[in-house]
Design a protein around this motif. Structure first.
Motif, PDB file in Angstrom:
ATOM      1  N   PHE A  72       0.818  -1.200   0.000  1.00 45.38           N
ATOM      2  CA  PHE A  72       0.000   0.000   0.000  1.00 45.38           C
ATOM      3  C   PHE A  72       0.863   1.267   0.000  1.00 45.38           C
ATOM      4  O   PHE A  72       0.389   2.341  -0.289  1.00 45.38           O
ATOM      5  N   HIS A 196      -6.916 -13.597   1.457  1.00 46.78           N
ATOM      6  CA  HIS A 196      -6.815 -12.180   1.095  1.00 46.78           C
ATOM      7  C   HIS A 196      -5.416 -11.858   0.559  1.00 46.78           C
ATOM      8  O   HIS A 196      -5.265 -11.160  -0.446  1.00 46.78           O
ATOM      9  N   HIS A 200      -4.605 -10.707  -3.476  1.00 42.93           N
ATOM     10  CA  HIS A 200      -3.849  -9.524  -3.902  1.00 42.93           C
ATOM     11  C   HIS A 200      -2.537  -9.897  -4.605  1.00 42.93           C
ATOM     12  O   HIS A 200      -2.000  -9.099  -5.366  1.00 42.93           O
ATOM     13  N   PHE A 221     -12.303  -6.876  -7.915  1.00 45.38           N
ATOM     14  CA  PHE A 221     -11.913  -6.165  -6.683  1.00 45.38           C
ATOM     15  C   PHE A 221     -13.180  -5.742  -5.931  1.00 45.38           C
ATOM     16  O   PHE A 221     -13.295  -5.931  -4.719  1.00 45.38           O
ATOM     17  N   HIS A 225     -14.487  -8.058  -2.458  1.00 47.89           N
ATOM     18  CA  HIS A 225     -14.551  -7.305  -1.198  1.00 47.89           C
ATOM     19  C   HIS A 225     -16.000  -7.047  -0.763  1.00 47.89           C
ATOM     20  O   HIS A 225     -16.287  -6.973   0.426  1.00 47.89           O
ATOM     21  N   HIS A 351      -8.702   4.010  -2.083  1.00 41.32           N
ATOM     22  CA  HIS A 351      -8.766   2.846  -1.192  1.00 41.32           C
ATOM     23  C   HIS A 351      -7.391   2.506  -0.600  1.00 41.32           C
ATOM     24  O   HIS A 351      -7.266   2.280   0.603  1.00 41.32           O
ATOM     25  N   HIS A 355      -6.036   2.680   3.469  1.00 38.88           N
ATOM     26  CA  HIS A 355      -5.275   1.682   4.231  1.00 38.88           C
ATOM     27  C   HIS A 355      -4.054   2.347   4.871  1.00 38.88           C
ATOM     28  O   HIS A 355      -3.731   2.093   6.032  1.00 38.88           O
ATOM     29  N   PHE A 387     -10.754  -2.572   9.148  1.00 34.61           N
ATOM     30  CA  PHE A 387     -10.718  -3.039   7.752  1.00 34.61           C
ATOM     31  C   PHE A 387     -12.136  -3.094   7.181  1.00 34.61           C
ATOM     32  O   PHE A 387     -12.392  -2.666   6.062  1.00 34.61           O
ATOM     33  N   HIS A 391     -13.789  -0.928   4.232  1.00 36.36           N
ATOM     34  CA  HIS A 391     -14.304  -1.566   3.018  1.00 36.36           C
ATOM     35  C   HIS A 391     -15.818  -1.439   2.894  1.00 36.36           C
ATOM     36  O   HIS A 391     -16.348  -1.490   1.786  1.00 36.36           O
TER      37      HIS A 391
HETATM   38 CU1  CUO Z   1      -8.146  -6.270  -0.084  1.00 35.33          CU
HETATM   39 CU2  CUO Z   1      -8.383  -3.156   0.965  1.00 35.33          CU
HETATM   40  O1  CUO Z   1      -8.256  -4.450  -0.647  1.00 35.33           O
HETATM   41  O2  CUO Z   1      -7.578  -4.939   1.333  1.00 35.33           O
END
Ligand code: CUO
Length: 669
Positions: A72, A196, A200, A221, A225, A351, A355, A387, A391
């Motif tokens: 991030f 998760h 990613h 995405f 989520h 987004h 984070h 989190f 989200h």
């Molecule tokens: Cu998976 Cu914010 O995208 O954690």
């Protein structure tokens, strides 16, 4: 210290690399022969590493080996992109091995692990190599830090055959005084966090286009989520809590606290905690190259909403309409943001930067020399209640777009000639239409992630939610032989006040359980499907195991296997329920194949978790918008689920019963 990641087939721990002398990092140069003999003694064979000219590493070395690494953080992303490019640019596997050996002792271990994993997943010539599961390389990201002291003691004192698994208590991050702790079993589920991380890894948002530009990745995405939030809210209702609140007011104190009790073994530091009632602050952290204000987030948010409301995004080279079907994909990339964003200068990096701001809330200007918190790493982010609030906010932006779309007409939902007559859930030992959950313990070997002598397995035992296997039995009548897509979802029957839902709210509560093609014959059909066939999950063993122990043979199958580390953990397919039984609604639909089907050949064995993860190097195998038929506001007149149904759909009441009992492990992984 953890053993750093070694990309060797398992079972090959007895092999050693024969490394050119000048590949050794400064630390080892003068003691090269001793290092070689320490590990060389155990080796039965040597792999010769060729000496090639190594491209300059430059900025890649700026991230110290003892620091934490987060995708991030823009600077970290940039250097990860560079290292991935170096790995991808190698002419052949020998050169890749050489550069990997050279960089391994020089670059940050987390960065190295991530970049080499991405390269292995994407190089055509490494499709037959395994990517070791991150839980084995870096168990410290998943497991209570206390365990490592005990493990070290065990490894030193207790002979291999006599070791008993080290048990991680189910409740170690908080007490019941903290209401949010009721959800710890979900947030801290190891398999969930592995999913998760893997998602990613498979869908990076930066890097060369080949790596990022995958079919419908922006939409996925959004959808993956969205389903996380739906599933989390489902669990909350089971625990007598209301749905999570969007983190919408960024000037307000965040009431939720989180104390992860994880230590980074690489950084030799505890992961920072967040006390209650913290506020977002502007970040000034030269060390990370981050200079960002809460106002930046607000400007991006406003511009994204302007794009949603006007139905048009301002691209770098002209306007991009946010169309009915593809708009969500553009928006996903814009909000996340990925390099496929239509205009990152304008729409920013909402987004990801959310984070980041949240992850530095405890030390926004680095005066305490602290690193980021768990929300700043995709391997650990899902542990923290914030989190879900973040989200939930992000999902709400997507829903703002979805709400403005034309509603599905009856014709877009119905499948004329197909009627679902009956649905039943069968669980062994339970009444029909009952789902049964309980606690289960499992043992996983952690020794790969720990570097101390003597070696040998060190098992940890942890407790997680599980459900009894069950099957669906679906009766369908068709007026001719045809194919169709069977879509199965589950939702709580009542909201948090105990009232029946309005469809416009309930549509956001449906969690996908399965989706598969059916061949109907003319007349009466009985479809039987087992819970372990779900298109959402991967088997428990695959979540944890090093992927080589039971792998299918052959390059193609292996490549699929690596990819398919992505998948919702099977043990969390079904939410927890309640001891008295939690009323749910099971929804089944057989949709019209003409609008579902994607023409492509699907080869390989591992295509079993495509709902949230897609298929490797293929089109997403369902042409409908992800989340169909619940992704849009229901048509007028369909205020309730019953009114929403067309003959090819049916709803069955299901009772979700939690047995508060812990079952001991059958075997170990
Ligand atoms: Cu998976 Cu914010 O995208 O954690």
């Amino acid at each position: 210290r953890p053993k750093e990641p070694v990309f060797m087939p398992k079972g090959d721990e007895k092999k050693a690399f024969e490394v050119p002398a000048d590949y050794l990092s400064d630390k080892y140069k003068n003691i090269g022969s001793q290092v070689t003999s320490r590990f060389g003694e155990e080796a039965s064979s040597q792999i010769k590493v060729s000496r090639i000219s190594i491209p300059p590493l430059g900025e890649i070395l700026e991230l110290a080996r003892s620091e934490n690494f987060s995708l991030f953080i823009p600077k970290h992303r940039r250097i990860a992109g560079k290292l991935i490019d170096i790995f991808l640019g190698m002419r052949n596997v020998d050169d890749l091995l050489a550069v990997a050996v050279y960089t391994r002792d020089r670059v940050n271990p987390y960065l190295f692990n991530y970049c080499l994993s991405v390269a292995i997943l994407h190089r055509p010539d490494t499709q037959d190599l395994d990517v070791p599961s991150i839980i084995r390389s870096f168990p410290d990201k998943y497991i209570d830090s206390k365990v490592f002291g005990e493990a070290r003691e065990d490894a030193n004192v207790v002979p291999v055959g006599s070791r008993v698994p080290i048990e991680i208590p189910k409740d170690y991050t908080a007490s019941d005084l903290e209401e949010e702790h009721r959800l710890a079993y979900f947030r801290e589920d190891i398999g969930l966090n592995l999913h998760h991380w893997h998602w990613h890894l498979v869908y990076p948002f930066e890097g060369t286009r080949v790596v990022v530009d995958k079919n419908r990745r922006g939409e996925l995405f959004y959808y993956m989520h969205q389903q996380i939030i739906a599933r989390y809210n489902f669990e909350r209702l089971c625990n007598k809590m209301k749905r999570t609140e969007r983190f919408i007011n960024w000037d307000e104190e965040i009431k939720e606290a989180y104390f992860p009790k994880l230590d980074s073994l690489v950084a030799s530091r505890a992961w920072p905690s967040r006390v209650g009632n913290q506020k977002l602050q502007n970040i000034r952290r030269e060390v990370d190259g981050i200079n960002i204000d809460v106002d930046d987030l607000k400007r991006w948010r406003d511009r994204i909403f302007a794009a949603i409301h006007s139905g048009v995004a301002q691209g770098r080279d002209g306007n991009i309409p946010l169309t009915e079907n593809e708009g969500i994909d553009v928006l996903g990339n814009m909000v996340e943001a990925s390099i496929l964003s239509p205009n990152q200068e304008l729409y920013g990096d909402l987004h990801n930067m959310g984070h980041v701001l949240l992850s530095y809330i405890h030390d926004p200007d680095h005066r305490h020399l602290e690193s980021f918190a768990v929300i700043g790493d995709s391997a650990t982010a899902m542990r923290d209640p914030i989190f879900y609030r973040w989200h939930a906010y992000i999902d709400d932006m997507f829903q703002e777009f979805k709400q403005a779309l034309p509603r599905y007409t009856e014709a877009q939902l119905d499948n004329p000639g197909v009627t679902v007559k009956d649905i039943q859930i069968e669980t062994q030992g339970s009444k029909p239409n009952t789902l049964q959950t309980f606690w289960q313990q499992s043992d996983v070997d952690m020794s790969r992630g720990m570097d101390f002598q003597p070696r040998g397995s060190v098992f940890i035992r942890f407790t997680h939610l599980q459900h009894r296997p069950f099957s669906y039995k679906i009766q369908v009548v068709s007026n001719k032989a045809r194919e169709g897509t069977c879509r199965i979802f589950l939702s709580p029957k009542f909201d948090e006040r105990g009232n029946p839902w309005l469809m416009r709210d309930q549509r956001l509560m449906f969690i996908e359980l399965d989706k598969f093609k059916v061949n109907l014959k003319q007349g009466q059909n009985t479809i039987t499907r087992n819970s372990n066939q779900s298109s959402v999950t991967i088997p428990f063993e695959r979540t944890y195991r090093d992927l080589d122990t039971s792998r299918p043979q052959g390059g193609e199958a292996l490549a699929q296997f690596n990819f398919c580390g992505c998948g919702w953990p099977a043990n969390l397919l079904i939410p927890k329920g309640t001891p008295e039984g939690f009323p749910c609604q099971l929804f089944v639909m057989i949709s019209n194949i003409a609008d579902d089907q994607v023409q492509q050949t699907i080869t390989g064995e591992c295509n079993d978790s495509y709902s949230y993860c897609g298929l490797k190097d293929k089109l997403y195998p369902d042409r409908r918008s992800m989340g169909y038929p619940f992704d849009r506001t229901p048509r007028s007149g369909a205020e309730t689920l019953q009114q929403f149904l067309t003959p090819n759909m049916r709803v069955q009441d299901v009772n979700l019963v939690f047995e508060n009992k812990t079952y001991r492990p059958k075997g170990s992984i």
